[in-house]
Design a protein around this motif. Sequence first.
Motif, PDB file in Angstrom:
ATOM      1  N   TYR A   1       0.827  -1.214   0.000  1.00 22.39           N
ATOM      2  CA  TYR A   1       0.000   0.000   0.000  1.00 22.39           C
ATOM      3  C   TYR A   1       0.857   1.259   0.000  1.00 22.39           C
ATOM      4  N   LEU A   2       1.873   1.290   0.851  1.00 21.35           N
ATOM      5  CA  LEU A   2       2.726   2.471   0.938  1.00 21.35           C
ATOM      6  C   LEU A   2       3.575   2.671  -0.318  1.00 21.35           C
ATOM      7  N   ASN A   3       3.750   1.627  -1.103  1.00 24.62           N
ATOM      8  CA  ASN A   3       4.541   1.736  -2.337  1.00 24.62           C
ATOM      9  C   ASN A   3       3.705   1.987  -3.585  1.00 24.62           C
ATOM     10  N   VAL A   4       2.376   1.947  -3.465  1.00 22.74           N
ATOM     11  CA  VAL A   4       1.531   2.217  -4.639  1.00 22.74           C
ATOM     12  C   VAL A   4       0.604   3.414  -4.436  1.00 22.74           C
ATOM     13  N   ALA A   5       0.457   3.879  -3.197  1.00 22.76           N
ATOM     14  CA  ALA A   5      -0.444   5.011  -2.939  1.00 22.76           C
ATOM     15  C   ALA A   5       0.017   6.253  -3.695  1.00 22.76           C
ATOM     16  N   GLU A   6      -0.961   7.045  -4.126  1.00 22.70           N
ATOM     17  CA  GLU A   6      -0.667   8.285  -4.866  1.00 22.70           C
ATOM     18  C   GLU A   6      -0.516   9.446  -3.888  1.00 22.70           C
ATOM     19  N   TRP A   7       0.530  10.250  -4.076  1.00 25.10           N
ATOM     20  CA  TRP A   7       0.781  11.400  -3.207  1.00 25.10           C
ATOM     21  C   TRP A   7       1.074  12.659  -4.019  1.00 25.10           C
ATOM     22  N   GLY A   8       0.358  12.827  -5.099  1.00 22.07           N
ATOM     23  CA  GLY A   8       0.549  13.999  -5.933  1.00 22.07           C
ATOM     24  C   GLY A   8       0.558  13.620  -7.397  1.00 22.07           C
ATOM     25  N   GLU A   9       0.555  14.605  -8.266  1.00 20.89           N
ATOM     26  CA  GLU A   9       0.546  14.371  -9.711  1.00 20.89           C
ATOM     27  C   GLU A   9       1.772  13.559 -10.124  1.00 20.89           C
ATOM     28  N   GLY A  10       1.545  12.310 -10.487  1.00 24.95           N
ATOM     29  CA  GLY A  10       2.628  11.437 -10.933  1.00 24.95           C
ATOM     30  C   GLY A  10       3.533  10.936  -9.825  1.00 24.95           C
ATOM     31  N   VAL A  11       3.192  11.197  -8.567  1.00 29.08           N
ATOM     32  CA  VAL A  11       4.020  10.783  -7.427  1.00 29.08           C
ATOM     33  C   VAL A  11       3.367   9.579  -6.755  1.00 29.08           C
ATOM     34  N   PHE A  12       4.047   8.451  -6.779  1.00 29.75           N
ATOM     35  CA  PHE A  12       3.496   7.218  -6.230  1.00 29.75           C
ATOM     36  C   PHE A  12       4.486   6.579  -5.263  1.00 29.75           C
ATOM     37  N   GLY A  13       3.963   6.125  -4.146  1.00 35.86           N
ATOM     38  CA  GLY A  13       4.803   5.463  -3.161  1.00 35.86           C
ATOM     39  C   GLY A  13       5.420   6.435  -2.182  1.00 35.86           C
ATOM     40  N   ILE A  14       5.697   5.928  -0.977  1.00 43.33           N
ATOM     41  CA  ILE A  14       6.150   6.777   0.112  1.00 43.33           C
ATOM     42  C   ILE A  14       7.543   7.353  -0.123  1.00 43.33           C
ATOM     43  N   GLU A  15       8.432   6.631  -0.782  1.00 45.25           N
ATOM     44  CA  GLU A  15       9.775   7.152  -1.007  1.00 45.25           C
ATOM     45  C   GLU A  15       9.740   8.354  -1.948  1.00 45.25           C
ATOM     46  N   ALA A  16       9.016   8.232  -3.052  1.00 44.34           N
ATOM     47  CA  ALA A  16       8.888   9.361  -3.982  1.00 44.34           C
ATOM     48  C   ALA A  16       8.177  10.531  -3.310  1.00 44.34           C
ATOM     49  N   ALA A  17       7.173  10.227  -2.466  1.00 45.88           N
ATOM     50  CA  ALA A  17       6.449  11.292  -1.766  1.00 45.88           C
ATOM     51  C   ALA A  17       7.357  12.034  -0.804  1.00 45.88           C
ATOM     52  N   ALA A  18       8.171  11.289  -0.054  1.00 44.76           N
ATOM     53  CA  ALA A  18       9.087  11.918   0.897  1.00 44.76           C
ATOM     54  C   ALA A  18      10.085  12.821   0.164  1.00 44.76           C
ATOM     55  N   ARG A  19      10.609  12.343  -0.951  1.00 47.70           N
ATOM     56  CA  ARG A  19      11.569  13.135  -1.725  1.00 47.70           C
ATOM     57  C   ARG A  19      10.897  14.365  -2.337  1.00 47.70           C
ATOM     58  N   ALA A  20       9.697  14.178  -2.897  1.00 46.08           N
ATOM     59  CA  ALA A  20       9.021  15.275  -3.593  1.00 46.08           C
ATOM     60  C   ALA A  20       8.554  16.368  -2.635  1.00 46.08           C
ATOM     61  N   HIS A  21       8.040  15.983  -1.473  1.00 44.23           N
ATOM     62  CA  HIS A  21       7.425  16.960  -0.572  1.00 44.23           C
ATOM     63  C   HIS A  21       8.354  17.473   0.525  1.00 44.23           C
ATOM     64  N   PHE A  22       9.342  16.660   0.912  1.00 45.16           N
ATOM     65  CA  PHE A  22      10.192  17.054   2.039  1.00 45.16           C
ATOM     66  C   PHE A  22      11.685  16.976   1.738  1.00 45.16           C
ATOM     67  N   GLY A  23      12.059  16.522   0.544  1.00 42.78           N
ATOM     68  CA  GLY A  23      13.464  16.468   0.170  1.00 42.78           C
ATOM     69  C   GLY A  23      14.296  15.523   1.007  1.00 42.78           C
ATOM     70  N   LYS A  24      13.691  14.448   1.464  1.00 46.62           N
ATOM     71  CA  LYS A  24      14.403  13.475   2.277  1.00 46.62           C
ATOM     72  C   LYS A  24      13.872  12.072   1.975  1.00 46.62           C
ATOM     73  N   SER A  25      14.531  11.053   2.504  1.00 45.44           N
ATOM     74  CA  SER A  25      14.090   9.683   2.276  1.00 45.44           C
ATOM     75  C   SER A  25      12.908   9.350   3.191  1.00 45.44           C
ATOM     76  N   ALA A  26      12.201   8.276   2.855  1.00 51.30           N
ATOM     77  CA  ALA A  26      11.069   7.836   3.675  1.00 51.30           C
ATOM     78  C   ALA A  26      11.526   7.443   5.070  1.00 51.30           C
ATOM     79  N   ALA A  27      12.752   6.972   5.191  1.00 47.84           N
ATOM     80  CA  ALA A  27      13.272   6.559   6.494  1.00 47.84           C
ATOM     81  C   ALA A  27      13.460   7.737   7.436  1.00 47.84           C
ATOM     82  N   GLU A  28      13.591   8.945   6.895  1.00 47.12           N
ATOM     83  CA  GLU A  28      13.895  10.127   7.699  1.00 47.12           C
ATOM     84  C   GLU A  28      12.665  10.944   8.072  1.00 47.12           C
ATOM     85  N   LEU A  29      11.486  10.529   7.663  1.00 43.00           N
ATOM     86  CA  LEU A  29      10.283  11.317   7.904  1.00 43.00           C
ATOM     87  C   LEU A  29       9.970  11.418   9.393  1.00 43.00           C
ATOM     88  N   THR A  30       9.594  12.612   9.825  1.00 44.08           N
ATOM     89  CA  THR A  30       9.229  12.837  11.218  1.00 44.08           C
ATOM     90  C   THR A  30       7.764  12.467  11.437  1.00 44.08           C
TER      91      THR A  30
END
Length: 244
Positions: free
Chosen positions: A162-191
């Motif tokens: 689920y976390l790897n297929v969920a949509e988080w913006g136009e063309g942004v899919f998965g938590i890693e891409a979302a973390a990079r696109a919205h916060f400029g960091k990896s999914a492991a570093e999210l607060t």
Amino acid sequence: MAQRIETDETGRTPRRGLLRRLGRWLFAIAWRGALALAVVLVLLTLIGSAITPVSTLMIGRWATLQPVNRTVVPLEAISPHVPRMVVASEDARFCRHAGVDFDELFKVIEAGAERGASTIPMQTAKNVFLWPERSYLRKAIEIPLALWIDLVWGKRRLVEVYLNVAEWGEGVFGIEAAARAHFGKSAAELTRREAALLATALPNPRGRDPGAPAAGHRRLAENLMARERGSGDILGCLADESGA
């Protein structure tokens, strides 16, 4: 004496016989098609146990030559705040049902509501196998699929997919891409706060920007953090499956 076959003035068999044969032909096509679809879905879910699938939305974008931003990561490479916030937001009884929360589903049906009671397994089934538009047909297929993938994949794999297929913006899919696109960091570093902003963006991923949230979005995230804080061990089933 040979039996006489009645025909009309054109020499054709009666319409009723034609309709009966047409009905049998259509029924044969329908059940064979349903059987083929069931076999394909079973194979895809078995493959999905080892290989993280793509979503139908991603396939649609590729088919129309639109970009897709996704990087698959294992659950271990995702901040633990993310699954807790997502489950608290989307499916608080995740560890207590077998893919479908029938108690909540019946409440929604009795209330005549159009939305609600969609569990993470149901959303995953929709994202991976079905189409996004709401309909009774999609829901009728989604429910047994959710029960099936919950059984075959298990809770831990379901959250990971689920976390790897969920949509988080136009063309942004998965938590890693979302973390990079919205916060400029990896999914492991999210607060914890960033995880809450991402979780509350899921119902409207193109209208809510976790990296630059509107006031209403921030309030949703704050309310979610309060609920998550009092939710206890909502992910105990993931630890059970990992042997922890």
